[in-house]
Design a protein around this motif. Structure first.
Motif, short mmCIF file in Angstrom:
data_model
loop_
_atom_site.label_atom_id
_atom_site.label_comp_id
_atom_site.label_asym_id
_atom_site.label_seq_id
_atom_site.Cartn_x
_atom_site.Cartn_y
_atom_site.Cartn_z
N SER A 33 0.84 -1.19 0.00
CA SER A 33 0.00 0.00 0.00
C SER A 33 0.87 1.24 0.00
CB SER A 33 -0.92 -0.01 1.23
OG SER A 33 -0.15 -0.06 2.43
N ASP A 34 0.22 2.37 -0.05
CA ASP A 34 0.93 3.65 -0.04
C ASP A 34 1.96 3.72 -1.15
OD1 ASP A 34 -0.56 4.35 2.20
OD2 ASP A 34 0.96 3.52 3.57
N VAL A 35 1.52 3.44 -2.38
CA VAL A 35 2.42 3.49 -3.53
C VAL A 35 2.80 4.95 -3.78
CG1 VAL A 35 2.69 2.96 -5.97
CG2 VAL A 35 1.31 1.47 -4.50
N PRO A 36 4.09 5.26 -3.85
CA PRO A 36 4.49 6.66 -4.06
C PRO A 36 4.08 7.14 -5.44
CG PRO A 36 6.39 5.21 -4.25
CD PRO A 36 5.26 4.37 -3.76
N ARG A 37 3.58 8.35 -5.51
CA ARG A 37 3.14 8.93 -6.77
C ARG A 37 4.05 10.05 -7.22
NH1 ARG A 37 -2.06 7.48 -8.12
NH2 ARG A 37 -3.23 6.31 -6.55
N ARG A 38 4.74 10.70 -6.29
CA ARG A 38 5.57 11.82 -6.67
C ARG A 38 6.98 11.35 -6.98
NH1 ARG A 38 8.66 13.04 -2.18
NH2 ARG A 38 7.95 12.12 -0.21
N ARG A 39 7.75 12.22 -7.58
CA ARG A 39 9.13 11.90 -7.92
C ARG A 39 9.95 11.75 -6.65
NH1 ARG A 39 11.93 12.32 -12.60
NH2 ARG A 39 14.20 12.54 -12.45
N MET A 40 10.67 10.66 -6.54
CA MET A 40 11.40 10.36 -5.31
C MET A 40 12.87 10.16 -5.62
SD MET A 40 8.73 7.63 -3.60
CE MET A 40 9.74 7.47 -2.11
N PRO A 42 16.57 8.25 -5.11
CA PRO A 42 16.91 6.83 -4.97
C PRO A 42 16.89 6.36 -3.53
CG PRO A 42 18.39 7.90 -6.54
CD PRO A 42 17.57 8.98 -5.91
N GLN A 43 17.33 7.20 -2.60
CA GLN A 43 17.32 6.81 -1.19
C GLN A 43 15.89 6.62 -0.69
OE1 GLN A 43 18.97 9.36 -2.46
NE2 GLN A 43 21.13 8.75 -2.23
N ALA A 44 14.97 7.53 -1.12
CA ALA A 44 13.59 7.41 -0.68
C ALA A 44 12.94 6.16 -1.28
CB ALA A 44 12.81 8.66 -1.09
N GLN A 51 10.44 -0.85 3.41
CA GLN A 51 9.23 -0.81 4.24
C GLN A 51 8.15 -1.74 3.66
OE1 GLN A 51 8.00 3.26 4.64
NE2 GLN A 51 9.90 3.89 5.68
N SER A 52 8.04 -1.77 2.33
CA SER A 52 7.03 -2.63 1.70
C SER A 52 7.35 -4.10 1.94
CB SER A 52 6.96 -2.34 0.20
OG SER A 52 6.59 -1.00 -0.04
N ILE A 53 8.64 -4.44 1.89
CA ILE A 53 9.04 -5.83 2.15
C ILE A 53 8.75 -6.21 3.59
CG2 ILE A 53 11.01 -7.39 2.27
CD1 ILE A 53 12.19 -5.95 -0.13
#
Length: 203
Positions: A33-40, A42-44, A51-53
């Motif tokens: 869940s909480d799939v990032p939509r904005r440009r991130m 590499p560290q983020a 966190q997803s794992i």
């Protein structure tokens, strides 16, 4: 579902495949869940993946997987960098003999004589096959070679000698098939004939 100006139905939005599920929905079905939509950065992205794992582990997504807790069979990347491709060849039963260098294919074919000749129907076919083999040996020697060392070569075969071997082995096999009263003795005779010719060829 929307309608186009001509009145025909239009499925999905522009640039999307009709009926294709969204990647966000697929990830959520797998517990992400909480799939990032904005440009991130590499560290983020790395932090989000970790966190997803961890979230998937807490939800049991990796429980009871085939081979869980067991080492990979015959895998040692320290000594064999080609372990994966070798495992693939073994699992899929791939025949890569056609990918071997020409000289290696010829050596492999020669090593099969005279046993492989028993599959041929008659003496003429045996002679044609052996003469073709010798011609391919000569053609391989004529190919350009790069490098300071001498190229590997394959010796030609004695056609008449191998034809004689084919005759005797074929006769022994035929006698063994015809024999009913003493099959063991006939098979033993065939084995003795085979060992005799193997000794003559130095095998």
């Amino acid at each position: 579902m929307d309608e186009q100006e001509d009145g025909h139905p239009q499925w999905g939005s522009a640039g999307q495949r009709p009926g294709a599920p969204r990647s966000e929905d697929q990830l959520r079905e797998q517990g992400v869940s909480d799939v990032p939509r904005r440009r991130m950065s590499p560290q983020a992205i790395q932090s989000w993946v970790d966190q997803s794992i961890q979230q998937a582990e807490r939800q049991g997504a990796f429980d009871d997987l085939p081979g869980a807790g067991k080492p990979l069979r015959e895998v040692d990347t320290r000594t064999d960098p080609d372990w994966w491709i070798k495992g693939l060849i073994e699992r899929e039963h791939l025949d890569l003999s056609g990918a071997m260098p020409g000289v290696m294919q010829l050596r492999r074919e020669k090593a099969g004589f005279p046993q492989s000749l028993l599959e041929l129907p008659d003496e003429t076919a045996v002679r044609v096959h052996l003469m073709d083999f010798n011609q391919r040996v000569l053609d391989d020697r004529r190919r350009p070679h790069a490098g300071s060392q001498s190229p590997p070569v394959v010796g030609r075969v004695d056609v008449d000698q191998l034809v004689q071997v084919w005759r005797e082995l074929r006769a022994s096999a035929s006698a063994s098939e015809r024999s009913v009263a003493e099959p063991h003795d006939q098979v033993s005779a065939t084995g003795r004939s085979w060992r005799h010719w193997m000794r003559r060829f130095g095998r």
